[in-house]
Scaffold this motif. Sequence first.
Motif, PDB file in Angstrom:
ATOM      1  N   TRP A  33       2.236   1.079   5.242  1.00 25.60           N
ATOM      2  CA  TRP A  33       1.358   0.290   6.106  1.00 25.60           C
ATOM      3  C   TRP A  33       0.163   1.120   6.570  1.00 25.60           C
ATOM      4  O   TRP A  33      -0.968   0.642   6.596  1.00 25.60           O
ATOM      5  CB  TRP A  33       2.154  -0.224   7.298  1.00 25.60           C
ATOM      6  CG  TRP A  33       1.407  -1.167   8.184  1.00 25.60           C
ATOM      7  CD1 TRP A  33       0.814  -0.894   9.375  1.00 25.60           C
ATOM      8  CD2 TRP A  33       1.162  -2.559   7.938  1.00 25.60           C
ATOM      9  NE1 TRP A  33       0.220  -2.014   9.897  1.00 25.60           N
ATOM     10  CE2 TRP A  33       0.418  -3.054   9.034  1.00 25.60           C
ATOM     11  CE3 TRP A  33       1.490  -3.433   6.904  1.00 25.60           C
ATOM     12  CZ2 TRP A  33       0.010  -4.377   9.121  1.00 25.60           C
ATOM     13  CZ3 TRP A  33       1.082  -4.756   6.991  1.00 25.60           C
ATOM     14  CH2 TRP A  33       0.354  -5.209   8.082  1.00 25.60           C
ATOM     15  N   ARG A  34       0.413   2.379   6.927  1.00 25.30           N
ATOM     16  CA  ARG A  34      -0.669   3.256   7.377  1.00 25.30           C
ATOM     17  C   ARG A  34      -1.623   3.581   6.233  1.00 25.30           C
ATOM     18  O   ARG A  34      -2.848   3.636   6.419  1.00 25.30           O
ATOM     19  CB  ARG A  34      -0.068   4.536   7.952  1.00 25.30           C
ATOM     20  CG  ARG A  34      -1.086   5.432   8.655  1.00 25.30           C
ATOM     21  CD  ARG A  34      -0.395   6.651   9.248  1.00 25.30           C
ATOM     22  NE  ARG A  34      -1.328   7.482   9.979  1.00 25.30           N
ATOM     23  CZ  ARG A  34      -1.652   7.311  11.255  1.00 25.30           C
ATOM     24  NH1 ARG A  34      -1.118   6.315  11.931  1.00 25.30           N
ATOM     25  NH2 ARG A  34      -2.493   8.121  11.857  1.00 25.30           N
ATOM     26  N   MET A  35      -1.088   3.778   5.030  1.00 24.08           N
ATOM     27  CA  MET A  35      -1.953   4.059   3.884  1.00 24.08           C
ATOM     28  C   MET A  35      -2.855   2.865   3.579  1.00 24.08           C
ATOM     29  O   MET A  35      -4.013   3.033   3.191  1.00 24.08           O
ATOM     30  CB  MET A  35      -1.095   4.399   2.659  1.00 24.08           C
ATOM     31  CG  MET A  35      -0.488   5.786   2.704  1.00 24.08           C
ATOM     32  SD  MET A  35       0.267   6.265   1.119  1.00 24.08           S
ATOM     33  CE  MET A  35       1.636   5.115   1.040  1.00 24.08           C
ATOM     34  N   LEU A  36      -2.309   1.663   3.781  1.00 28.09           N
ATOM     35  CA  LEU A  36      -3.107   0.469   3.511  1.00 28.09           C
ATOM     36  C   LEU A  36      -4.302   0.384   4.439  1.00 28.09           C
ATOM     37  O   LEU A  36      -5.444   0.229   3.986  1.00 28.09           O
ATOM     38  CB  LEU A  36      -2.225  -0.777   3.661  1.00 28.09           C
ATOM     39  CG  LEU A  36      -2.960  -2.128   3.619  1.00 28.09           C
ATOM     40  CD1 LEU A  36      -3.650  -2.334   2.279  1.00 28.09           C
ATOM     41  CD2 LEU A  36      -2.001  -3.270   3.908  1.00 28.09           C
ATOM     42  N   TRP A  37      -4.072   0.485   5.756  1.00 27.46           N
ATOM     43  CA  TRP A  37      -5.136   0.240   6.728  1.00 27.46           C
ATOM     44  C   TRP A  37      -6.006   1.460   6.995  1.00 27.46           C
ATOM     45  O   TRP A  37      -7.137   1.310   7.447  1.00 27.46           O
ATOM     46  CB  TRP A  37      -4.544  -0.259   8.046  1.00 27.46           C
ATOM     47  CG  TRP A  37      -3.859  -1.581   7.887  1.00 27.46           C
ATOM     48  CD1 TRP A  37      -2.535  -1.843   7.978  1.00 27.46           C
ATOM     49  CD2 TRP A  37      -4.485  -2.834   7.567  1.00 27.46           C
ATOM     50  NE1 TRP A  37      -2.279  -3.168   7.750  1.00 27.46           N
ATOM     51  CE2 TRP A  37      -3.462  -3.802   7.488  1.00 27.46           C
ATOM     52  CE3 TRP A  37      -5.796  -3.230   7.326  1.00 27.46           C
ATOM     53  CZ2 TRP A  37      -3.711  -5.139   7.194  1.00 27.46           C
ATOM     54  CZ3 TRP A  37      -6.047  -4.548   7.037  1.00 27.46           C
ATOM     55  CH2 TRP A  37      -5.019  -5.495   6.975  1.00 27.46           C
ATOM     56  N   ARG A  38      -5.511   2.667   6.715  1.00 22.52           N
ATOM     57  CA  ARG A  38      -6.302   3.869   6.976  1.00 22.52           C
ATOM     58  C   ARG A  38      -6.969   4.440   5.730  1.00 22.52           C
ATOM     59  O   ARG A  38      -7.919   5.220   5.850  1.00 22.52           O
ATOM     60  CB  ARG A  38      -5.407   4.946   7.612  1.00 22.52           C
ATOM     61  CG  ARG A  38      -4.891   4.606   8.992  1.00 22.52           C
ATOM     62  CD  ARG A  38      -6.044   4.446   9.972  1.00 22.52           C
ATOM     63  NE  ARG A  38      -5.581   4.137  11.314  1.00 22.52           N
ATOM     64  CZ  ARG A  38      -5.284   5.051  12.235  1.00 22.52           C
ATOM     65  NH1 ARG A  38      -5.396   6.338  11.934  1.00 22.52           N
ATOM     66  NH2 ARG A  38      -4.882   4.689  13.435  1.00 22.52           N
ATOM     67  N   ILE A  39      -6.486   4.067   4.546  1.00 22.01           N
ATOM     68  CA  ILE A  39      -7.040   4.646   3.320  1.00 22.01           C
ATOM     69  C   ILE A  39      -7.580   3.563   2.390  1.00 22.01           C
ATOM     70  O   ILE A  39      -8.760   3.574   2.017  1.00 22.01           O
ATOM     71  CB  ILE A  39      -5.971   5.487   2.586  1.00 22.01           C
ATOM     72  CG1 ILE A  39      -5.505   6.647   3.486  1.00 22.01           C
ATOM     73  CG2 ILE A  39      -6.520   6.010   1.275  1.00 22.01           C
ATOM     74  CD1 ILE A  39      -4.391   7.466   2.878  1.00 22.01           C
ATOM     75  N   VAL A  40      -6.726   2.615   2.011  1.00 23.54           N
ATOM     76  CA  VAL A  40      -7.113   1.629   1.000  1.00 23.54           C
ATOM     77  C   VAL A  40      -8.215   0.709   1.509  1.00 23.54           C
ATOM     78  O   VAL A  40      -9.230   0.492   0.833  1.00 23.54           O
ATOM     79  CB  VAL A  40      -5.888   0.809   0.555  1.00 23.54           C
ATOM     80  CG1 VAL A  40      -6.306  -0.288  -0.417  1.00 23.54           C
ATOM     81  CG2 VAL A  40      -4.849   1.724  -0.086  1.00 23.54           C
ATOM     82  N   VAL A  41      -8.028   0.145   2.709  1.00 24.92           N
ATOM     83  CA  VAL A  41      -9.016  -0.797   3.238  1.00 24.92           C
ATOM     84  C   VAL A  41     -10.375  -0.141   3.477  1.00 24.92           C
ATOM     85  O   VAL A  41     -11.409  -0.703   3.070  1.00 24.92           O
ATOM     86  CB  VAL A  41      -8.476  -1.464   4.516  1.00 24.92           C
ATOM     87  CG1 VAL A  41      -9.570  -2.267   5.213  1.00 24.92           C
ATOM     88  CG2 VAL A  41      -7.296  -2.374   4.178  1.00 24.92           C
ATOM     89  N   PRO A  42     -10.464   1.038   4.130  1.00 24.80           N
ATOM     90  CA  PRO A  42     -11.799   1.642   4.311  1.00 24.80           C
ATOM     91  C   PRO A  42     -12.505   1.953   2.999  1.00 24.80           C
ATOM     92  O   PRO A  42     -13.724   1.744   2.889  1.00 24.80           O
ATOM     93  CB  PRO A  42     -11.489   2.934   5.089  1.00 24.80           C
ATOM     94  CG  PRO A  42     -10.226   2.641   5.821  1.00 24.80           C
ATOM     95  CD  PRO A  42      -9.431   1.785   4.886  1.00 24.80           C
ATOM     96  N   ILE A  43     -11.776   2.435   1.989  1.00 22.00           N
ATOM     97  CA  ILE A  43     -12.424   2.746   0.716  1.00 22.00           C
ATOM     98  C   ILE A  43     -12.859   1.472   0.000  1.00 22.00           C
ATOM     99  O   ILE A  43     -13.901   1.434  -0.672  1.00 22.00           O
ATOM    100  CB  ILE A  43     -11.474   3.578  -0.173  1.00 22.00           C
ATOM    101  CG1 ILE A  43     -11.234   4.951   0.477  1.00 22.00           C
ATOM    102  CG2 ILE A  43     -12.032   3.743  -1.579  1.00 22.00           C
ATOM    103  CD1 ILE A  43     -10.277   5.838  -0.300  1.00 22.00           C
ATOM    104  N   SER A  44     -12.087   0.396   0.160  1.00 23.25           N
ATOM    105  CA  SER A  44     -12.400  -0.875  -0.512  1.00 23.25           C
ATOM    106  C   SER A  44     -13.290  -1.779   0.324  1.00 23.25           C
ATOM    107  O   SER A  44     -13.486  -2.943  -0.050  1.00 23.25           O
ATOM    108  CB  SER A  44     -11.093  -1.619  -0.836  1.00 23.25           C
ATOM    109  OG  SER A  44     -10.208  -0.821  -1.570  1.00 23.25           O
TER     110      SER A  44
END
Length: 279
Positions: A184-195
């Motif tokens: 969940w943290r990887m999604l909102w802190r890494i994937v979403v900002p890069i995308s």
Amino acid sequence: MTPDRTIRQPGRWAVLAALVVLAVVMLFPFVIVTLNAVKSPAEYSSGGPLSLPHGLYLDGIAAFWDRVDFGLKLWNSLLISGVVAVAAVVLSVLNAYALGIGKVRGRLWILVVFLVANTLPQEALVYPLYFLAKKAGLYDSKLAVILIFTVIQAAFGTYLLSSVLGQFPRAILEAAEIDGASRWRMLWRIVVPISRPTLSVLLIFFFIWTWNEFFLPLVFLIDNDNQTVPVALASLQGEKMMDATTTSASALLGIVPAVAFFLIFQRTLTRGVTVGAIK
């Protein structure tokens, strides 16, 4: 000037001239509608649709605004389109994160289902959706239209984002996992900002697509207080009380919000497309 540059120069001017002609052709109907919207019925009768107005006649716009309660219709369209755009992007991200990065079993077949769902015409969906809305007690409510278009738009968003996230750098995710980050943290802190550029493009498209929808809102929004701008415009077509200037005013009021939204977020849209092309 080199020979190659000399040869390419006429071609560039030809492309530029073709683009200018295309822009004029596309803008011409909008200009005609704008001129007729601020023209009095007498000026329209005497000069026709191509004549220039002698002044600003705003009674047609005011008459249409009051006749259909356009402020309420505008709010309904903004509410439905805005909620659908945000909800569809969030749902698309969650689905695509599972399919593109999570690598769930049967991923390919799931994407095929989403692709087929995007090809189904709304006429084939209207009766099942009508039946479900009746059973759920959501018929003639904005919530029903929001739920329907959120699923429809998210189907396209899931299909698009799954291919994008499928190419996401695994090294970044593995480094975050080593640091103890949850999925969940990887999604909102890494994937979403890069995308974010791609998500911004989807948000803009979802808003404009939902704003322009007519058939399903016409079927599901019966009450005058729930209708959207396209439905309100269509409901007055053919009325004897509508003169040419009022009809032009209605068309102008119907298209201006969508055009304004596009112009406001044009830089975001261009940046998102450019970043996607570079990646």
